[in-house]
Design an enzyme around this catalytic site. Sequence first.
Site, PDB file in Angstrom:
ATOM      1  N   ARG A 168      32.811  87.789  32.959  1.00 18.57           N
ATOM      2  CA  ARG A 168      34.285  87.477  33.023  1.00 18.57           C
ATOM      3  C   ARG A 168      34.917  88.201  33.919  1.00 18.57           C
ATOM      4  NH1 ARG A 168      34.872  88.406  26.700  1.00 18.57           N
ATOM      5  NH2 ARG A 168      33.224  89.828  27.577  1.00 18.57           N
ATOM      6  N   ARG A 185      32.600  78.668  33.706  1.00 19.86           N
ATOM      7  CA  ARG A 185      32.707  78.649  32.076  1.00 19.86           C
ATOM      8  C   ARG A 185      33.657  77.810  31.605  1.00 19.86           C
ATOM      9  NH1 ARG A 185      34.628  79.657  27.659  1.00 19.86           N
ATOM     10  NH2 ARG A 185      34.495  81.475  26.623  1.00 19.86           N
ATOM     11  N   ASP A 198      22.408  85.420  26.016  1.00 22.86           N
ATOM     12  CA  ASP A 198      22.788  86.532  25.000  1.00 22.86           C
ATOM     13  C   ASP A 198      21.606  87.043  24.148  1.00 22.86           C
ATOM     14  OD1 ASP A 198      25.522  87.548  24.290  1.00 22.86           O
ATOM     15  OD2 ASP A 198      24.565  87.451  22.375  1.00 22.86           O
ATOM     16  N   TYR A 207      23.599  92.110  13.006  1.00 25.81           N
ATOM     17  CA  TYR A 207      24.290  90.683  13.258  1.00 25.81           C
ATOM     18  C   TYR A 207      23.836  89.907  12.339  1.00 25.81           C
ATOM     19  CZ  TYR A 207      26.666  92.115  17.703  1.00 25.81           C
ATOM     20  OH  TYR A 207      27.357  92.760  18.528  1.00 25.81           O
ATOM     21  N   ARG A 218      26.250  93.545  31.736  1.00 25.19           N
ATOM     22  CA  ARG A 218      26.984  92.611  31.778  1.00 25.19           C
ATOM     23  C   ARG A 218      27.864  92.185  32.995  1.00 25.19           C
ATOM     24  NH1 ARG A 218      27.789  92.413  25.952  1.00 25.19           N
ATOM     25  NH2 ARG A 218      28.675  90.178  26.588  1.00 25.19           N
TER      26      ARG A 218
END
Length: 349
Positions: free
Chosen positions: A30, A39, A76, A153, A26
Amino acid sequence: MQLKNDLLLRAARGEQVERTPVWLMRQAGRILPEYREVRNSVSGFIELAQTPELAAEVTIQPVDILGVDAAIIFSDILVIPEAMGLPYEMVEKKGPRFPETIRKVSDLNKIKVANVEEDLGYVLEAIKITKKELDGRVPLIGFAGAPWTIFAYMVEGAGSKTFSKARAMLYTEPEAAHQLLGMITQSTIKYLKAQIAAGADIVQVFDSWAGILPPDQYREFSLKYISQICDAINEVPVTVFAKGAFFARKDMGDLNCETIGLDWNMGIEESRRLVGPNKTLQGNLDPAVLYGSAKQIEAATKRMLDQFGSGRHIANLGHGVYPDTNAEKVKVFVETVKAYSAKLRTEKV
Ligand SMILES: Cc1c2[nH]c(c1CCC(=O)O)Cc1[nH]c(c(CCC(=O)O)c1C)Cc1[nH]c(c(CCC(=O)O)c1C)Cc1[nH]c(c(C)c1CCC(=O)O)C2
């Protein structure tokens, strides 16, 4: 194209390296103000991931800013359910959500095996642009979710502490579960092969929810399918990261893959004994260490490198970097791995 820095690939294949390669799960995201700027120029995560030029830009940011030894393509794991017919939304501060879910056999009519070139062309395009812009500086990592994690998911419809709906289905609808896992596996193999054809130098399979299954179910509903993926991908090295699957480390030693990822709960020496000598281990610094002082980060990173010793190792965290981590602290980790592992490896020769 010849890579200028191929440490990650050599370490994955078990070849000699001058120092331990390092990257972070990751890493594109962010933690970097530069990411947040890109973004904010679009409507959200999904638009960013679907705009190949921008996805390539944020993929390369950590290489320029953090000095890591690899880029991982910005995308993703949830693009696979979407390509199979279950679109997702990314809800700000909450995470992914699927308006439609799979709960029973008849729901399988809603989905298909992914048509990768058509439905995931934007990822393949982002990989091609990234490879061109990286110009061989470091390898590019492609990735996908493991079938069990994607299943979790698609059935649950969102993140969850227990994934109880997904876990219930393994008891109430085991055959439908296996059918769905089979379709995800086929889609994933096609997807990883397409990423490799587009330029990915190595691929990683993320089984983020491995740790919620009991060992026998993990073998039946997860490892079986990961093993099919490993057997199908022979073009580039494969890494399997199964978070929380401490109980499966011995079985993972038998997978047809090059690297096994460790989370921070897995003891390093114990993992080496269980996995055996013929795999590279990746990991496994506690991501929370990066909230500590530079001194603490240096000490913990050195301790980790000492424990991995001169064996096959790729340095990383034990899971994704937490979004509120200070990028300067990440640099301390990266720099410490580079300097200290070079010293260790020259001393040992
Ligand atoms: C379980 C999982 C997901 N996605 C992923 C996993 C497996 C790894 C893991 O266990 O962490 C994998 C992933 N997601 C993303 C990457 C990009 C490459 C990288 O830097 O590693 C990778 C490799 C971008 C992303 N994926 C997501 C973001 C944040 C979106 C934003 O910018 O707002 C990014 C940069 C969103 C996402 N995506 C997912 C969740 C649960 C969330 C919300 C929570 C969170 O943000 O971490 C599903």
